[in-house]
Design a protein around this motif. Sequence first.
Motif, PDB file in Angstrom:
ATOM      1  N   ARG A 244       0.956 -10.062   2.661  1.00 45.34           N
ATOM      2  CA  ARG A 244       0.904  -9.951   1.196  1.00 45.34           C
ATOM      3  C   ARG A 244      -0.518  -9.700   0.680  1.00 45.34           C
ATOM      4  O   ARG A 244      -0.737  -8.909  -0.221  1.00 45.34           O
ATOM      5  N   GLN A 245      -1.495 -10.416   1.240  1.00 43.04           N
ATOM      6  CA  GLN A 245      -2.881 -10.256   0.766  1.00 43.04           C
ATOM      7  C   GLN A 245      -3.666  -9.267   1.615  1.00 43.04           C
ATOM      8  O   GLN A 245      -4.878  -9.134   1.449  1.00 43.04           O
ATOM      9  N   GLY A 246      -2.964  -8.564   2.487  1.00 45.24           N
ATOM     10  CA  GLY A 246      -3.578  -7.604   3.393  1.00 45.24           C
ATOM     11  C   GLY A 246      -2.934  -7.780   4.758  1.00 45.24           C
ATOM     12  O   GLY A 246      -2.464  -8.875   5.071  1.00 45.24           O
ATOM     13  N   PRO A 247      -2.903  -6.692   5.575  1.00 46.78           N
ATOM     14  CA  PRO A 247      -2.271  -6.820   6.886  1.00 46.78           C
ATOM     15  C   PRO A 247      -2.908  -7.964   7.691  1.00 46.78           C
ATOM     16  O   PRO A 247      -4.122  -8.021   7.826  1.00 46.78           O
TER      17      PRO A 247
ATOM     18  N   LEU B 170      -1.826  -9.011  -4.113  1.00 48.69           N
ATOM     19  CA  LEU B 170      -0.834  -8.150  -3.452  1.00 48.69           C
ATOM     20  C   LEU B 170      -1.380  -6.964  -2.674  1.00 48.69           C
ATOM     21  O   LEU B 170      -0.606  -6.093  -2.276  1.00 48.69           O
ATOM     22  N   ALA B 171      -2.677  -6.913  -2.397  1.00 49.81           N
ATOM     23  CA  ALA B 171      -3.195  -5.892  -1.477  1.00 49.81           C
ATOM     24  C   ALA B 171      -2.866  -4.459  -1.880  1.00 49.81           C
ATOM     25  O   ALA B 171      -2.492  -3.633  -1.061  1.00 49.81           O
ATOM     26  N   MET B 172      -2.979  -4.166  -3.182  1.00 52.46           N
ATOM     27  CA  MET B 172      -2.782  -2.779  -3.629  1.00 52.46           C
ATOM     28  C   MET B 172      -4.077  -2.170  -4.119  1.00 52.46           C
ATOM     29  O   MET B 172      -4.140  -0.992  -4.435  1.00 52.46           O
ATOM     30  N   ASN B 173      -5.088  -2.993  -4.269  1.00 48.03           N
ATOM     31  CA  ASN B 173      -6.379  -2.561  -4.803  1.00 48.03           C
ATOM     32  C   ASN B 173      -7.430  -3.012  -3.785  1.00 48.03           C
ATOM     33  O   ASN B 173      -7.076  -3.608  -2.765  1.00 48.03           O
ATOM     34  N   PRO B 174      -8.701  -2.762  -4.024  1.00 51.38           N
ATOM     35  CA  PRO B 174      -9.680  -3.069  -2.962  1.00 51.38           C
ATOM     36  C   PRO B 174      -9.794  -4.557  -2.577  1.00 51.38           C
ATOM     37  O   PRO B 174     -10.364  -4.881  -1.543  1.00 51.38           O
ATOM     38  N   ASP B 175      -9.265  -5.486  -3.394  1.00 51.53           N
ATOM     39  CA  ASP B 175      -9.403  -6.920  -3.082  1.00 51.53           C
ATOM     40  C   ASP B 175      -8.353  -7.352  -2.058  1.00 51.53           C
ATOM     41  O   ASP B 175      -7.187  -7.564  -2.396  1.00 51.53           O
ATOM     42  N   LYS B 176      -8.791  -7.477  -0.811  1.00 53.44           N
ATOM     43  CA  LYS B 176      -7.862  -7.840   0.268  1.00 53.44           C
ATOM     44  C   LYS B 176      -8.481  -8.911   1.142  1.00 53.44           C
ATOM     45  O   LYS B 176      -9.701  -9.020   1.242  1.00 53.44           O
ATOM     46  N   VAL B 177      -7.638  -9.663   1.821  1.00 48.69           N
ATOM     47  CA  VAL B 177      -8.094 -10.672   2.770  1.00 48.69           C
ATOM     48  C   VAL B 177      -8.023 -10.053   4.172  1.00 48.69           C
ATOM     49  O   VAL B 177      -6.992  -9.492   4.542  1.00 48.69           O
ATOM     50  N   PRO B 178      -9.113 -10.141   4.954  1.00 44.91           N
ATOM     51  CA  PRO B 178      -9.108  -9.503   6.285  1.00 44.91           C
ATOM     52  C   PRO B 178      -8.071 -10.115   7.234  1.00 44.91           C
ATOM     53  O   PRO B 178      -7.724 -11.288   7.105  1.00 44.91           O
TER      54      PRO B 178
ATOM     55  N   HIS C 244       0.822  -1.220   0.000  1.00 49.12           N
ATOM     56  CA  HIS C 244       0.000   0.000   0.000  1.00 49.12           C
ATOM     57  C   HIS C 244       0.852   1.265   0.000  1.00 49.12           C
ATOM     58  O   HIS C 244       0.374   2.334  -0.346  1.00 49.12           O
ATOM     59  N   TRP C 245       2.149   1.125   0.369  1.00 50.05           N
ATOM     60  CA  TRP C 245       3.065   2.267   0.294  1.00 50.05           C
ATOM     61  C   TRP C 245       3.561   2.511  -1.127  1.00 50.05           C
ATOM     62  O   TRP C 245       4.283   3.478  -1.381  1.00 50.05           O
ATOM     63  N   LEU C 246       3.231   1.616  -2.039  1.00 51.34           N
ATOM     64  CA  LEU C 246       3.718   1.743  -3.424  1.00 51.34           C
ATOM     65  C   LEU C 246       2.813   2.626  -4.271  1.00 51.34           C
ATOM     66  O   LEU C 246       3.082   2.864  -5.444  1.00 51.34           O
ATOM     67  N   LYS C 247       1.739   3.095  -3.666  1.00 47.32           N
ATOM     68  CA  LYS C 247       0.782   3.883  -4.447  1.00 47.32           C
ATOM     69  C   LYS C 247       1.200   5.342  -4.489  1.00 47.32           C
ATOM     70  O   LYS C 247       0.480   6.233  -4.072  1.00 47.32           O
ATOM     71  N   THR C 248       2.396   5.576  -4.983  1.00 46.76           N
ATOM     72  CA  THR C 248       2.922   6.921  -5.016  1.00 46.76           C
ATOM     73  C   THR C 248       3.621   7.132  -6.342  1.00 46.76           C
ATOM     74  O   THR C 248       3.993   6.176  -7.000  1.00 46.76           O
ATOM     75  N   THR C 249       3.792   8.372  -6.724  1.00 46.65           N
ATOM     76  CA  THR C 249       4.478   8.644  -7.984  1.00 46.65           C
ATOM     77  C   THR C 249       5.834   9.304  -7.728  1.00 46.65           C
ATOM     78  O   THR C 249       6.461   9.801  -8.638  1.00 46.65           O
TER      79      THR C 249
END
Lengths: 196, 476
Positions: free
Chosen positions: B444-447, B420-428, A28-33
């Motif tokens: 990896r799939q969310g904290p 990889l938990a960068m978009n809204p699809d995450k595992v709780p 989530h820290w990678l969402k930067t430019t």
Amino acid sequence: MTPLDKVEGRAIPFGLKNVDTDVIIPAHWLKTTTREGMGRGAFESLRADPDNLFDSADFKGAPILIAGDNFGCGSSREHAAWALGDLGIRVVIAPSYSDIFSGNAVKNGILPVVLPQSAIDRLMEVATTDPVFVDLEHQTVTTQYQDRFSFEIDPFRKMCLLEGLDEISLTEKSDAAIGAYEAKLDADRPWMRPAA
Amino acid sequence: MTRPRTLYEKIWDAHVVEQRPDATCLIFIDRHLVHEVTSPQAFAGLRASGRTVRRPDLTIAVPDHNVPTTPRLDAAGNKLPIADPESAAQLAALEKNAPEFGIRYIDATAPEQGIVHVVGPEQGFSLPGTTIVCGDSHTACHGGIGALAFGIGTSEVEHVLATQTLLLQPSKTMEVRVEGEVGPGVSAKDIILHITGVIGAAGGTGHVIEYTGSAIRALSVEGRLTVSNMAIEGGARAGLIAPDETTFAYLKGRPYAPKGADWDAAVAYWKSLATDPGATYDKSVVIDAADIAPSVTWGTSPEDVVPITGVVPAPESFADPSKQAAAAKSLAYMGLEPGTRMQDVPVENIFIGSCTNSRIEDLRAAAAVIKGRHKADNVKWAIVVPGSGLVKAQAEAEGLDRIFTDAGLEWREPGCSACLAMNPDKVPAGERCASTSNRNFVGRQGPGARTHLVSPAMAAAAAVTGKLTDVRELMA
């Protein structure tokens, strides 16, 4: 890139093996430019523990990190190197690294020192109380005791680090050779160009 | 007579632009795949130094990591905004950077959009014998068609954009030979999980792995992409599988693949790439295909693999003291007790997708298990995410989407999704996921998410029973 020669100071006795880049900097820290400010996210899951090493009085801002085998495995994210740099780390000492991480480290002025596990074990012990000295020019890691560990480094990487070189400028000097390669490729294997 | 060479050596030799006084070589890069996460800083660097992209014709950009897998267009066909402002900004940056630097751009709403490692081979942009890079470690994937493909950092992305080359040192070579026939229910994913368990997460460090043997040759291109995809989980920057008739049949007619006489010339060249008889590797591992069971991970490193019929190992069972410590940490994170049967581990989440397992064959394998069944009540979240818009369309033409949705699974739009938990699809946090992705790392799939890596058929089986399950029991 900031040149690097001698680094001395506290060394974080971290020691874990197979530390992946998701642990060094979660996605989530990678969402930067930009490249800046990654230190806040560095080792986030470990630093959620208030007693973590990284934020302790002894090791906050320490320039050296000691780790186990296969440091920086997993994702290619250069953000891991940016995060370490932003934390103030200039040298990592470990028995081995992932190939991608060690390349990323050098390109950001961070020296990945490779030493055998026995040396790591000794440095982990010293680092708990005393500083560690790293000398890139002479390729040594020493302590205030009798310890003196020599390490190997690829001469090109060493030069880049010592001089803080920009690799792209260096490669641009080979412009004619690249052009010649491209011309020969077009002649020998014209189908290599994407058809569409 | 020339020295016998491996596939890796032949590709390397064909790409040397210049050799430096030491072993470092300037290597030409034939294909560059760009996505939204690891490129913004590279484009910013070009802009700051007034540089251009040397070979925009060899470069394709497509967003995949950040894109939500929910619908991207409204009923009227207008683009829906991305809720997360940071994700939206990264996508906007790529959408702006690609045309500004003259690069082909596949928009998030285009039918060809998908995960970059699915798109490359599918479009015939990735070809045997080429060097392929992308700012993503799973670029190893393209080795499945016989390309030397590896992940790079953002500084290297900028270097390739500016010069179409990279300064590299040759890797050592490693052969992983899988001989024999795999049993029923054993897929390409099980083969690569088993290999990773055998060689370890650092087993291939410094090496390029060539996968050989009858069990590898018997795989489809989709299966080979799955195997090579996870070369990086065994520490190897790249994997390779020699191109053969299976590869050629897969690539023929794809949009960017050579056509007509060019195609024939290309095939003749590709056939010359196979490792010569008598060539040697720096390291070799031989695996009996009959030893490979449907496999599952128990820990937080992809080397933590057991057969589904196995149990959670005790940390003391490992010889290496640092592995004992790592295993104890992993088990605490995973909430597992040593000795627990893997088949008794309940799962609340199912993810079928990722660059490892989101191709049509993967979706067919999962659908074959799910068909006529329903997800278990304790499974709260189960999503199927095709690897590209074209895979999605193909699956829908075959009715696979209905099989999944009838079983209570969600059918999504293409992207990296819950890998990889960068978009809204995450595992709780604290919940488990049977996942067809490639990494079971902490968070990896969310904290706090707990990942068990499995094949598509095994993920489907887990969806049906609500626990990790030996898919062979559902295949009777």
